[in-house]
Design an enzyme around this catalytic site. Sequence first.
Site, mmCIF file in Angstrom:
data_model
loop_
_atom_site.group_PDB
_atom_site.id
_atom_site.type_symbol
_atom_site.label_atom_id
_atom_site.label_comp_id
_atom_site.label_asym_id
_atom_site.label_seq_id
_atom_site.Cartn_x
_atom_site.Cartn_y
_atom_site.Cartn_z
ATOM 1 N N PRO A 1 0.731 -1.166 -0.040
ATOM 2 C CA PRO A 1 0.184 -0.097 -0.016
ATOM 3 C C PRO A 1 0.888 1.370 0.148
ATOM 4 C CG PRO A 1 0.117 -0.791 2.229
ATOM 5 C CD PRO A 1 1.024 -1.734 1.336
ATOM 6 N N ASP B 1 5.973 2.804 2.026
ATOM 7 C CA ASP B 1 5.170 1.576 2.451
ATOM 8 C C ASP B 1 4.489 2.045 3.608
ATOM 9 O OD1 ASP B 1 4.192 -0.856 3.059
ATOM 10 O OD2 ASP B 1 5.571 -2.105 2.329
ATOM 11 N N HIS B 2 3.210 2.116 3.473
ATOM 12 C CA HIS B 2 2.269 2.449 4.369
ATOM 13 C C HIS B 2 2.269 1.430 5.683
ATOM 14 C CE1 HIS B 2 0.391 6.293 5.210
ATOM 15 N NE2 HIS B 2 0.021 6.357 4.003
ATOM 16 N N ARG B 3 2.855 0.312 5.059
ATOM 17 C CA ARG B 3 2.643 -0.744 6.368
ATOM 18 C C ARG B 3 3.750 -0.515 7.501
ATOM 19 N NH1 ARG B 3 3.537 -6.351 2.970
ATOM 20 N NH2 ARG B 3 5.091 -4.592 1.946
#
Length: 493
Positions: free
Chosen positions: A290, A463-465
């Site tokens: 994401p 990376d939004h994680r």
Amino acid sequence: MSAETSVTGTAGSTTAVRDFILPDLGEGLTEAELISWLVDVGDEVHVDQMVVEVESAKSVVELPSPFAGRIKALHASAGDTVSAGQALLSVAEAGADSSADAKSNLDDDSAGGGANLIGYGTSEPKARSTKKRSFGAQSEPPTAAQPAPTEQVSPQPSAATFPAPEAASTTASDTGVSPVSSPIVRKLAKDHGISAKHLPGTGPSGVVTRADVLSAIASGPGITSGRTASVPAGTSNTTRTGTDDLPGTTSAGEAAAASVDAGNRDTRTPITGLRKVVSERLTKSRQEIPEATIWLDVDATELLNTKRALEARTGEKYSLLSLVARFVVAGLKKFPIINSTIDTEANEIVTHGDINLGLAAQTPRGLMVPVVHGADQMGLRALRDSVSETVGKAPTGKFSSQELTGGTFTLNNYGVFGVDGSAPIINLPEVAMLGLGRIKERPWAVDGELTVRKVMFLSFVFDHRACDGAEPSRFLTFVADCIENPISLLPEL
């Protein structure tokens, strides 16, 4: 790795014939392209002598022979795709106890003669012969007539004496065994509705090569399953051309694989080798991550002034990429979450203590990301030299496997292609990438006055994680501040 057979003559001597098998390539790789032979049929080879150069999706390496003897046959030609487990060449050694010696030599992997793709062997490699070699199959010198042995290893035919098309077809149908050594070649033929075993082979001992299949495909629908094509005997296999060394040109493997549909003007190029690996990794990155992208316009005027002053003061050259790389390393120390990777199996974020800086590079083989390991331990000069050395290898694309693994963050300078910006795809399993656009004169406000400045575009994808927007924004503004005012980095050094 090898396979061994023994041929006994009437004189009672035993000749052990061994096949040198392409070893496991590792890292999920199952095929490689044969670049060049370093030996010819009839040559004597010793243990650990480099005999062939192959190119996997990761690197280009030379492979040493794990045993000694006389080259009996070469089972592939330059430009062919070979698979792990496939025989590359055959070696024969005459002698009463050669079979036992061979078995001892082959099985003792602990002595250093194991079948690893890279770095195996028991001695330092000998210098490569400088004599010109023909990479096609060659005949052995004629010998005096002898009584027929109980079993005979067929000599390697010369390029001028390959079996005629009718003979090749008859041999295949009589024996029921396809003369195609590579499953990749068979699959290529099958995908186009062609029976590979009915094609005339131009490879060693009449083996059908990828070039033969491509020739049949290009000839149109006349070549179908169970029918024989008419191809002139002695047709040479596809070889590399000088365009392989030019950035932006089609590689030899891609050029050989491109085929024209007889019904239209479309060209089809199989996705193989490095292109296949890049395609799979980027597709996986897009599917899994994401990602979010942020960007900044940055005034690089002072950076250019600092570069000129530094070079005038030291008498040394400094690239803008090496200076920005130094800013990036400082930013990664300040915001360590950016220097992370995602372990999807453990469902963990791994924040790395070392900074291994990847540099996206366009090479004749395709897009690669060589890594400057331990960039956080380097001063400006050492980092400059490492970046320069890495970039200097890009025109050849010949990076070792170690140079292409272990990266923790990637810097992508696409400004060299004349573009302002991009939304780069993250290099798995890393969590971020910084892209550099071109530097161009633009109108810019300085102290309330409109003037012309050297402006560049920074784009940052993360990376939004691993993190939300705060840390990536702070990292990007830190790098931008260093570019606009390089002296501001001094407290960080």
